[in-house]
Scaffold this motif. Structure first.
Motif, PDB file in Angstrom:
ATOM      1  N   PRO A 244       2.799   1.609   3.488  1.00 51.62           N
ATOM      2  CA  PRO A 244       1.452   2.019   3.876  1.00 51.62           C
ATOM      3  C   PRO A 244       0.862   2.883   2.752  1.00 51.62           C
ATOM      4  O   PRO A 244       1.459   3.872   2.336  1.00 51.62           O
ATOM      5  CB  PRO A 244       1.669   2.829   5.157  1.00 51.62           C
ATOM      6  CG  PRO A 244       3.111   3.180   5.174  1.00 51.62           C
ATOM      7  CD  PRO A 244       3.837   2.189   4.310  1.00 51.62           C
ATOM      8  N   CYS A 245      -0.260   2.471   2.228  1.00 50.46           N
ATOM      9  CA  CYS A 245      -0.869   3.153   1.082  1.00 50.46           C
ATOM     10  C   CYS A 245      -2.358   3.333   1.307  1.00 50.46           C
ATOM     11  O   CYS A 245      -2.977   2.574   2.044  1.00 50.46           O
ATOM     12  CB  CYS A 245      -0.692   2.331  -0.197  1.00 50.46           C
ATOM     13  SG  CYS A 245       0.988   1.972  -0.652  1.00 50.46           S
ATOM     14  N   ALA A 246      -2.913   4.302   0.622  1.00 46.75           N
ATOM     15  CA  ALA A 246      -4.353   4.512   0.646  1.00 46.75           C
ATOM     16  C   ALA A 246      -4.784   5.123  -0.666  1.00 46.75           C
ATOM     17  O   ALA A 246      -4.023   5.865  -1.301  1.00 46.75           O
ATOM     18  CB  ALA A 246      -4.754   5.429   1.794  1.00 46.75           C
ATOM     19  N   ILE A 247      -5.981   4.796  -1.086  1.00 48.12           N
ATOM     20  CA  ILE A 247      -6.589   5.432  -2.242  1.00 48.12           C
ATOM     21  C   ILE A 247      -7.742   6.283  -1.712  1.00 48.12           C
ATOM     22  O   ILE A 247      -8.645   5.768  -1.063  1.00 48.12           O
ATOM     23  CB  ILE A 247      -7.109   4.389  -3.254  1.00 48.12           C
ATOM     24  CG1 ILE A 247      -5.945   3.566  -3.811  1.00 48.12           C
ATOM     25  CG2 ILE A 247      -7.884   5.077  -4.387  1.00 48.12           C
ATOM     26  CD1 ILE A 247      -6.361   2.410  -4.689  1.00 48.12           C
ATOM     27  N   ILE A 248      -7.651   7.570  -1.965  1.00 48.18           N
ATOM     28  CA  ILE A 248      -8.670   8.502  -1.494  1.00 48.18           C
ATOM     29  C   ILE A 248      -9.388   9.054  -2.723  1.00 48.18           C
ATOM     30  O   ILE A 248      -8.766   9.626  -3.607  1.00 48.18           O
ATOM     31  CB  ILE A 248      -8.043   9.643  -0.660  1.00 48.18           C
ATOM     32  CG1 ILE A 248      -7.319   9.036   0.530  1.00 48.18           C
ATOM     33  CG2 ILE A 248      -9.097  10.646  -0.248  1.00 48.18           C
ATOM     34  CD1 ILE A 248      -6.476   9.990   1.303  1.00 48.18           C
TER      35      ILE A 248
ATOM     36  N   ILE B 232      -0.682   1.276  -6.639  1.00 51.68           N
ATOM     37  CA  ILE B 232      -0.919   1.286  -5.192  1.00 51.68           C
ATOM     38  C   ILE B 232      -1.154  -0.137  -4.690  1.00 51.68           C
ATOM     39  O   ILE B 232      -0.588  -0.553  -3.682  1.00 51.68           O
ATOM     40  CB  ILE B 232      -2.133   2.180  -4.842  1.00 51.68           C
ATOM     41  CG1 ILE B 232      -1.865   3.647  -5.216  1.00 51.68           C
ATOM     42  CG2 ILE B 232      -2.504   2.058  -3.371  1.00 51.68           C
ATOM     43  CD1 ILE B 232      -0.743   4.307  -4.462  1.00 51.68           C
ATOM     44  N   LEU B 233      -1.953  -0.896  -5.391  1.00 52.40           N
ATOM     45  CA  LEU B 233      -2.219  -2.284  -5.002  1.00 52.40           C
ATOM     46  C   LEU B 233      -0.939  -3.111  -4.992  1.00 52.40           C
ATOM     47  O   LEU B 233      -0.676  -3.869  -4.055  1.00 52.40           O
ATOM     48  CB  LEU B 233      -3.247  -2.909  -5.950  1.00 52.40           C
ATOM     49  CG  LEU B 233      -3.648  -4.352  -5.657  1.00 52.40           C
ATOM     50  CD1 LEU B 233      -4.330  -4.455  -4.296  1.00 52.40           C
ATOM     51  CD2 LEU B 233      -4.575  -4.850  -6.748  1.00 52.40           C
TER      52      LEU B 233
ATOM     53  N   LYS C 269      -6.393   6.395 -14.041  1.00 53.67           N
ATOM     54  CA  LYS C 269      -6.842   6.106 -12.672  1.00 53.67           C
ATOM     55  C   LYS C 269      -6.644   4.619 -12.382  1.00 53.67           C
ATOM     56  O   LYS C 269      -6.150   4.244 -11.318  1.00 53.67           O
ATOM     57  CB  LYS C 269      -8.312   6.501 -12.537  1.00 53.67           C
ATOM     58  CG  LYS C 269      -8.925   6.228 -11.200  1.00 53.67           C
ATOM     59  CD  LYS C 269     -10.379   6.743 -11.210  1.00 53.67           C
ATOM     60  CE  LYS C 269     -11.164   6.228 -10.066  1.00 53.67           C
ATOM     61  NZ  LYS C 269     -11.514   4.832 -10.130  1.00 53.67           N
ATOM     62  N   ASN C 270      -6.997   3.780 -13.333  1.00 50.82           N
ATOM     63  CA  ASN C 270      -6.817   2.343 -13.182  1.00 50.82           C
ATOM     64  C   ASN C 270      -5.341   1.984 -13.036  1.00 50.82           C
ATOM     65  O   ASN C 270      -4.963   1.150 -12.196  1.00 50.82           O
ATOM     66  CB  ASN C 270      -7.446   1.632 -14.385  1.00 50.82           C
ATOM     67  CG  ASN C 270      -7.584   0.155 -14.183  1.00 50.82           C
ATOM     68  OD1 ASN C 270      -7.117  -0.404 -13.209  1.00 50.82           O
ATOM     69  ND2 ASN C 270      -8.228  -0.497 -15.124  1.00 50.82           N
ATOM     70  N   LEU C 271      -4.485   2.607 -13.839  1.00 46.92           N
ATOM     71  CA  LEU C 271      -3.039   2.360 -13.726  1.00 46.92           C
ATOM     72  C   LEU C 271      -2.518   2.730 -12.341  1.00 46.92           C
ATOM     73  O   LEU C 271      -1.776   1.968 -11.715  1.00 46.92           O
ATOM     74  CB  LEU C 271      -2.266   3.170 -14.769  1.00 46.92           C
ATOM     75  CG  LEU C 271      -2.267   2.692 -16.200  1.00 46.92           C
ATOM     76  CD1 LEU C 271      -1.498   3.681 -17.070  1.00 46.92           C
ATOM     77  CD2 LEU C 271      -1.661   1.323 -16.320  1.00 46.92           C
TER      78      LEU C 271
END
Length: 57
Positions: free
Chosen positions: A47-51, A39-40, A32-34
């Protein structure tokens, strides 16, 4: 990480995994961290998002 994991023999991979997991309680948190780091890294050009799903039922 995939390239590294695919190139290591089983013994070395086990040592590498143990070292990586010193900083995360389990493989879920580690991966998850990777993925959040990827994404960062790309968020300024795509355009990105973490859901995150809620933990409630």
């Amino acid at each position: 990480m995939i390239t590294i994991a695919e190139s290591l023999d089983e013994h070395t991979l086990n040592i590498f995994t143990a070292k990586c997991l010193e900083y995360a309680p389990n493989t879920y948190i580690f991966t998850k961290n990777l993925s959040e780091r990827i994404i960062l890294d790309y968020s300024s050009s795509l355009p990105c998002a973490i859901i995150r799903p809620s933990s409630g039922t």
